[in-house]
Design a protein around this motif. Structure first.
Motif, PDB file in Angstrom:
ATOM      1  N   LYS A   1       0.817  -1.211   0.000  1.00 49.03           N
ATOM      2  CA  LYS A   1       0.000   0.000   0.000  1.00 49.03           C
ATOM      3  C   LYS A   1       0.851   1.261   0.000  1.00 49.03           C
ATOM      4  O   LYS A   1       0.667   2.151  -0.838  1.00 49.03           O
ATOM      5  CB  LYS A   1      -0.938  -0.012   1.209  1.00 49.03           C
ATOM      6  CG  LYS A   1      -1.824   1.223   1.297  1.00 49.03           C
ATOM      7  CD  LYS A   1      -2.767   1.126   2.488  1.00 49.03           C
ATOM      8  CE  LYS A   1      -3.667   2.370   2.564  1.00 49.03           C
ATOM      9  NZ  LYS A   1      -4.604   2.292   3.704  1.00 49.03           N
ATOM     10  N   GLY A   2       1.800   1.366   0.925  1.00 50.15           N
ATOM     11  CA  GLY A   2       2.622   2.566   1.019  1.00 50.15           C
ATOM     12  C   GLY A   2       3.427   2.807  -0.242  1.00 50.15           C
ATOM     13  O   GLY A   2       3.527   3.946  -0.725  1.00 50.15           O
ATOM     14  N   ILE A   3       4.006   1.740  -0.796  1.00 51.12           N
ATOM     15  CA  ILE A   3       4.807   1.870  -2.015  1.00 51.12           C
ATOM     16  C   ILE A   3       3.951   2.365  -3.172  1.00 51.12           C
ATOM     17  O   ILE A   3       4.338   3.276  -3.915  1.00 51.12           O
ATOM     18  CB  ILE A   3       5.448   0.515  -2.378  1.00 51.12           C
ATOM     19  CG1 ILE A   3       6.480   0.107  -1.320  1.00 51.12           C
ATOM     20  CG2 ILE A   3       6.082   0.566  -3.751  1.00 51.12           C
ATOM     21  CD1 ILE A   3       7.755   0.892  -1.353  1.00 51.12           C
ATOM     22  N   LEU A   4       2.760   1.781  -3.338  1.00 51.68           N
ATOM     23  CA  LEU A   4       1.902   2.160  -4.455  1.00 51.68           C
ATOM     24  C   LEU A   4       1.456   3.611  -4.351  1.00 51.68           C
ATOM     25  O   LEU A   4       1.457   4.349  -5.347  1.00 51.68           O
ATOM     26  CB  LEU A   4       0.685   1.243  -4.512  1.00 51.68           C
ATOM     27  CG  LEU A   4       0.920  -0.173  -5.043  1.00 51.68           C
ATOM     28  CD1 LEU A   4      -0.376  -0.974  -5.020  1.00 51.68           C
ATOM     29  CD2 LEU A   4       1.494  -0.140  -6.454  1.00 51.68           C
TER      30      LEU A   4
ATOM     31  N   VAL B   1      13.170  22.204  -1.325  1.00 61.19           N
ATOM     32  CA  VAL B   1      13.819  21.581  -0.167  1.00 61.19           C
ATOM     33  C   VAL B   1      12.813  21.397   0.966  1.00 61.19           C
ATOM     34  O   VAL B   1      12.732  20.329   1.587  1.00 61.19           O
ATOM     35  CB  VAL B   1      15.010  22.435   0.306  1.00 61.19           C
ATOM     36  CG1 VAL B   1      15.503  21.969   1.671  1.00 61.19           C
ATOM     37  CG2 VAL B   1      16.144  22.366  -0.698  1.00 61.19           C
ATOM     38  N   VAL B   2      12.046  22.452   1.236  1.00 62.14           N
ATOM     39  CA  VAL B   2      11.039  22.370   2.299  1.00 62.14           C
ATOM     40  C   VAL B   2      10.015  21.280   1.982  1.00 62.14           C
ATOM     41  O   VAL B   2       9.690  20.440   2.835  1.00 62.14           O
ATOM     42  CB  VAL B   2      10.340  23.727   2.491  1.00 62.14           C
ATOM     43  CG1 VAL B   2       9.213  23.613   3.518  1.00 62.14           C
ATOM     44  CG2 VAL B   2      11.341  24.787   2.924  1.00 62.14           C
ATOM     45  N   CYS B   3       9.510  21.279   0.749  1.00 60.63           N
ATOM     46  CA  CYS B   3       8.514  20.271   0.358  1.00 60.63           C
ATOM     47  C   CYS B   3       9.114  18.866   0.360  1.00 60.63           C
ATOM     48  O   CYS B   3       8.427  17.893   0.700  1.00 60.63           O
ATOM     49  CB  CYS B   3       7.949  20.598  -1.023  1.00 60.63           C
ATOM     50  SG  CYS B   3       7.010  22.144  -1.094  1.00 60.63           S
ATOM     51  N   SER B   4      10.384  18.751  -0.007  1.00 61.93           N
ATOM     52  CA  SER B   4      11.040  17.438  -0.052  1.00 61.93           C
ATOM     53  C   SER B   4      11.146  16.830   1.335  1.00 61.93           C
ATOM     54  O   SER B   4      10.882  15.641   1.522  1.00 61.93           O
ATOM     55  CB  SER B   4      12.439  17.562  -0.662  1.00 61.93           C
ATOM     56  OG  SER B   4      12.365  18.028  -1.991  1.00 61.93           O
TER      57      SER B   4
ATOM     58  N   LEU C   1       6.653  12.194   5.549  1.00 66.93           N
ATOM     59  CA  LEU C   1       5.398  11.457   5.362  1.00 66.93           C
ATOM     60  C   LEU C   1       5.663  10.029   4.888  1.00 66.93           C
ATOM     61  O   LEU C   1       4.924   9.104   5.240  1.00 66.93           O
ATOM     62  CB  LEU C   1       4.507  12.183   4.353  1.00 66.93           C
ATOM     63  CG  LEU C   1       3.907  13.527   4.815  1.00 66.93           C
ATOM     64  CD1 LEU C   1       3.143  14.179   3.678  1.00 66.93           C
ATOM     65  CD2 LEU C   1       2.989  13.330   6.020  1.00 66.93           C
ATOM     66  N   GLY C   2       6.698   9.856   4.080  1.00 66.45           N
ATOM     67  CA  GLY C   2       6.987   8.523   3.544  1.00 66.45           C
ATOM     68  C   GLY C   2       8.181   7.851   4.193  1.00 66.45           C
ATOM     69  O   GLY C   2       8.845   7.021   3.567  1.00 66.45           O
ATOM     70  N   LYS C   3       8.469   8.185   5.453  1.00 64.76           N
ATOM     71  CA  LYS C   3       9.667   7.665   6.103  1.00 64.76           C
ATOM     72  C   LYS C   3       9.634   6.143   6.260  1.00 64.76           C
ATOM     73  O   LYS C   3      10.680   5.501   6.395  1.00 64.76           O
ATOM     74  CB  LYS C   3       9.871   8.330   7.454  1.00 64.76           C
ATOM     75  CG  LYS C   3       8.742   8.110   8.448  1.00 64.76           C
ATOM     76  CD  LYS C   3       9.005   8.877   9.741  1.00 64.76           C
ATOM     77  CE  LYS C   3       7.851   8.710  10.726  1.00 64.76           C
ATOM     78  NZ  LYS C   3       8.090   9.470  11.978  1.00 64.76           N
ATOM     79  N   LYS C   4       8.423   5.541   6.233  1.00 63.73           N
ATOM     80  CA  LYS C   4       8.344   4.089   6.354  1.00 63.73           C
ATOM     81  C   LYS C   4       8.953   3.386   5.147  1.00 63.73           C
ATOM     82  O   LYS C   4       9.289   2.210   5.221  1.00 63.73           O
ATOM     83  CB  LYS C   4       6.888   3.655   6.524  1.00 63.73           C
ATOM     84  CG  LYS C   4       6.273   4.040   7.872  1.00 63.73           C
ATOM     85  CD  LYS C   4       4.869   3.503   8.011  1.00 63.73           C
ATOM     86  CE  LYS C   4       4.271   3.843   9.367  1.00 63.73           C
ATOM     87  NZ  LYS C   4       2.885   3.336   9.516  1.00 63.73           N
TER      88      LYS C   4
END
Length: 883
Positions: free
Chosen positions: A342-345, A824-827, A833-836
């Protein structure tokens, strides 16, 4: 004009157009006659009549708006004109279509996977009411014991039914000395398909009594097994097949749409017949099953979870030895189907969406440039009588034409991208993702593509209006060259904002790709604790009816290892109950002798290995000895533990000589630790290494095992010889997953998911970098073209060419700096959010952020250098004369 007449006019468009012109001319002539009768001169009478009836083109436009036939003809004319305009500018048309098709294709392809995995409902009756029901241990979600299942089913009130399934497969065939084939399958309770709400397409479901010990063996086939293994014959119902040495009657075939992902999408389903001699099922502490339940009407998932947690707490008090810290896990079945996918997709879909945004921004920029070049055209058309609505419709028509071409090409691209991505998924992993079977351009995917096209068409239809400002003085000013400077300034500001947005998005994608790539690199360079090169692997399943007794299993394993070990080039061979990097699992609960115990679960990984297994992997022995040939069923039980085990349970002490057993410390369960090995990565590459215990296979034999064979040559070339050698011993032995160990490591689920994410997002990032740099080049280049007079004046007044270059590069640098800073801020936000999805890499990894900023900024400055150089080469006199 009546509606019937308007519709009838569709068949006589030329006649209607001629009639309108004749009627207009008649009204003009009548007005001229009236004016002459009132004493006007002929010139005055004609002028008054023409002024009174206005511009004929405008009048005709008004009539066209009221007539169906002429409206259709007018729209068709706009379409033809739009096609001619695109054909006149093939560079613009091809670039815009390809860029947009690229964004649409990537987004639609990734959405198809998201739809199949996360949106499309499971192929069961009312799938939103189905739950995955298991137990919860201190280390997380755990399997369900059969005894606990019986109590749960008896005590619960939230579910209309609760069923179980377990096992991983069977041996198909193998009777009378013939070869056997391992096939995926499950043992289920008799009401399993009833709980799912699935009825066989052919034959019948299990009877309620067919999971009883005395019942005859029956099986239900999946639709795929029926077609591939039995030729789709309807007379297969009632046929007897050999499953793991047991004659089994086929009673049903499941629908084609049926799938069951949690256990690899089984092909053969047999009733779980629990017999008194089944040691695991009779022991409450043995967990080898999973439950699936259906909610009653009006009951929520939270209510069911609370009830099962209360039941688990009661059982913990009733059975403190076996059920201590044993809770309940109740979640929707859909969450188990998708797992880590799920997270990857969602991350990949977000990346494709960002690429689509950049594509739309680029096409919008192209349209703005093109609209600037067409200002005179539309100003002239407006002056000649074209209405605002007609000009707006022309923009809409051209925008729709552009999007239709891009959409068709994008959908075609998406189809091939889907096929390619499916082909890259390993077969074993794809078997566990049955929801991806049949993925394609279904209704959901086409609706998504249509939605993208509608939004894009709206954007591209309205974008030129920002520049031309139809109405007011916009069109009139289009006839004047003097407006060029102010309009150019307006466009530069708007275009600059678009390019800053592109750069920020490109920064997000580049940083994401960098972080994922770094994670993948670290994943592949984790300390495996073994040397995978030159090792071949395969799984073996001994026919259970042939090798019933433990002595028979020991003898078979000994002979197989001996024959394989004598093969040319083989330098080491061993067996294990579960191959490395395939997961934790196979856990055991232990208790140490001589230590106080409060009932807390001590959970460890357990593997049954032969004497040569760890040496074949070249695992490092830290202390003590390896498992030897003498460690058989007649000798005291021993074990080797890994370094994680020693550090956790014997910190600062020597683990050698320590003894442990089951939670009851039964004498038959006691083992002595005789060796400590460095940690071998048994679990997935991105999973923490658990404390692990290695038991001698000869003391705990089984009918299933995995071989690891080290060779001095090419391990891939050894695989066919291994199959031939083992079948030479017994053709009834089932073999599967013949692979090299490096392929097992690189093809593991963790490696595949991280690799796929890194490559796909990396591809998006490269395209985003190219598109954003091209977009910046276009803005700067157009800015220079609009400021030719200004630059000429500056140079005529003494400005040096270097200062002009610095002026242009300075403006570009400010634009780049703003876009990179925002990126940079958005990255960092996106990475948090996607640290998992990251492994061993921080969301704010400084080296990645700096590297991407330098690459993006440097590439953008290089793109700006060419327009700056062109500006510095302007001839002042020619620039002033051109204006």
């Amino acid at each position: 004009m009546g509606m019937v007449q308007r519709v009838a006019n569709l068949g006589r468009r030329e006649v209607v157009a001629r009639e309108i012109d004749e009627e207009l001319q008649a009204h003009v002539e009548m007005r001229i006659e009236e004016n002459l009768a009132q004493g006007m001169t002929e010139r005055e009478a004609r002028r008054d009549a023409l002024v009174r009836f206005g511009n004929r083109a405008v009048t005709r436009e008004r009539v066209v708006g009221e007539d169906v036939a002429l409206m259709v003809e007018s729209i068709w004319a706009d379409v033809r004109y739009g096609v001619r305009q695109l054909m006149k500018n093939p560079g613009f048309a091809v670039t815009a279509v390809l860029v947009l098709a690229l964004g649409i294709g990537a987004s639609v392809a990734l959405f198809a996977f998201v739809d199949a995995a996360l949106i499309k409902p499971l192929p069961y009756a009312e799938p939103n009411r189905l739950l995955d029901v298991t137990e919860m241990a201190p280390f997380g979600r755990a399997n369900l014991s059969y005894q606990d299942y019986l109590d749960w089913k008896r005590m619960q009130q939230s579910l209309s039914s609760l069923s179980i399934y377990g096992g991983t497969g069977f041996l198909l065939g193998g009777a009378d000395g013939s070869s056997a084939e391992p096939v995926p399958g499950l043992k289920v309770s008799a009401d399993f398909f009833g709980t799912l709400g699935v009825k066989p397409a052919l034959g019948r479901d299990f009877y309620a009594t067919e999971d009883q010990p005395q019942a005859a063996a029956t099986v239900i086939l999946s639709h795929g097994a029926w077609l591939q293994r039995f030729g789709g014959r309807r007379d297969v119902i009632g046929q007897t097949i050999n499953l793991s040495g047991v004659p089994t009657t086929v009673v049903g075939v499941l629908p084609e749409s049926f799938q069951f992902a949690p256990r690899g999408n089984g092909e053969f389903f047999t009733p779980e017949q629990v017999k008194p001699d089944m040691e695991c099922e009779m022991r409450r502490s043995c967990h080898n099953l999973v439950g699936v339940g259906r909610l009653k009407d009006g009951v929520t998932v939270e209510q069911a979870r609370s009830e099962f947690e209360r039941i688990a707490a009661n059982l913990e008090r009733q059975y403190p030895d076996s059920n201590r810290q044993q809770g309940a896990s109740v979640v929707p079945l859909t969450t188990v189907f998708t797992g880590d996918v799920k997270g990857i997709l969602l991350a990949l879909l977000a990346g494709a969406g960002l690429l689509l945004v950049i594509a739309c921004v680029n096409v919008s920029s192209l349209l703005l440039v093109r609209s600037e070049n067409r200002r005179r055209e539309f100003a002239l058309r407006g002056a000649l009588g074209a209405s605002r609505a007609r000009l707006l419709r022309q923009f809409v028509t051209e925008g729709v034409l552009l999007v239709v071409a891009s959409g068709l090409l994008g959908v075609l691209t998406a189809f091939f991208v889907m096929r390619t991505l499916l082909g890259l998924i390993p077969v074993d992993m794809l078997r566990g993702m049955p929801y991806l079977q049949g993925i394609g351009l279904n209704g959901h995917v086409l609706a998504f593509a249509t939605m993208i096209c509608v939004v894009a068409a709206t954007l591209f239809s309205l974008t030129p209006l920002v520049r031309l400002r139809i109405g007011g003085g916009g069109l009139a000013s289009g006839m004047s060259d003097g407006s060029k400077g102010s309009s150019g300034t307006l466009w530069r500001r708007f275009g600059a904002n678009l390019v800053a947005l592109e750069l920020a998005i490109a920064m997000v994608l580049l940083v994401s790709a960098g972080l994922l790539g770094k994670s993948f690199y670290k994943l592949l360079h984790v300390n495996l604790g073994f040397v995978p090169e030159h090792v071949a692997t395969l799984n073996l399943t001994l026919p259970p009816k042939t090798y019933v007794k433990e002595d028979q299993q020991r003898a078979a394993a000994r002979e197989i290892l001996s024959r394989v070990g004598r093969l040319p080039g083989v330098t080491g061979v061993g067996s294990t109950s579960l191959m490395v990097v395939t997961g934790n699992g196979n856990t055991d609960w232990i208790r140490f002798v001589g230590r106080p115990w409060d009932g807390t679960h001590i959970e460890v990984n357990e593997r049954e290995v032969s004497p040569g297994y760890l040496p074949a992997l070249e695992a490092t022995l830290l202390s003590g000895r390896q498992i030897g040939d003498a460690d058989d069923g007649e000798k005291p039980r021993v074990a080797i533990v890994n370094e994680a085990f020693a550090k956790r349970y014997f910190p600062g002490a020597n683990a050698l000589g320590a003894r442990f057993g089951d939670t009851d410390l039964k004498p038959s369960s006691l083992k002595e630790i005789v060796g400590v090995v460095a940690d071998v990565h048994e679990a997935g590459l991105d999973t923490e290494t658990w404390p692990t215990v290695y038991y001698p296979y000869a003391q705990t034999p089984d009918s299933s095992m995995s071989l690891a064979v080290r060779t001095s040559g090419d391990e891939a070339q050894l695989l066919p010889t291994l199959v031939t050698t083992i079948h030479g011993f017994d053709p009834g032995i089932g073999m599967s997953e013949e692979e090299t160990l490096p392929a097992v490591v690189s093809g593991s689920q963790a490696a595949y998911l991280h690799r796929s994410a890194a490559w796909l997002v990396g591809g998006f990032a490269v395209l985003a970098l190219v598109l954003s740099v091209i977009g910046l080049y276009g803005v700067i280049a157009y800015s220079v073209s609009q400021r030719t007079r200004e630059i000429g004046v500056r140079m005529a007044l003494g400005a040096e060419r270097a200062s002009v270059s610095r002026l242009i590069l300075g403006e570009a640098a400010r634009l780049i700096g703003f876009g990179v800073a925002a990126g940079v801020v958005c990255s960092i936000g996106a990475a948090v959010l996607g640290k998992k999805l990251l492994f061993g890499t921080a969301a704010w990894d400084v080296s990645t952020l700096v590297t991407v900023a330098v690459v993006l900024g440097g590439s953008a400055l290089m793109a700006s250098w060419l327009p700056a150089r062109r500006a510095a080469s302007v001839n002042p006199m020619e620039a002033l004369r051109a204006e």
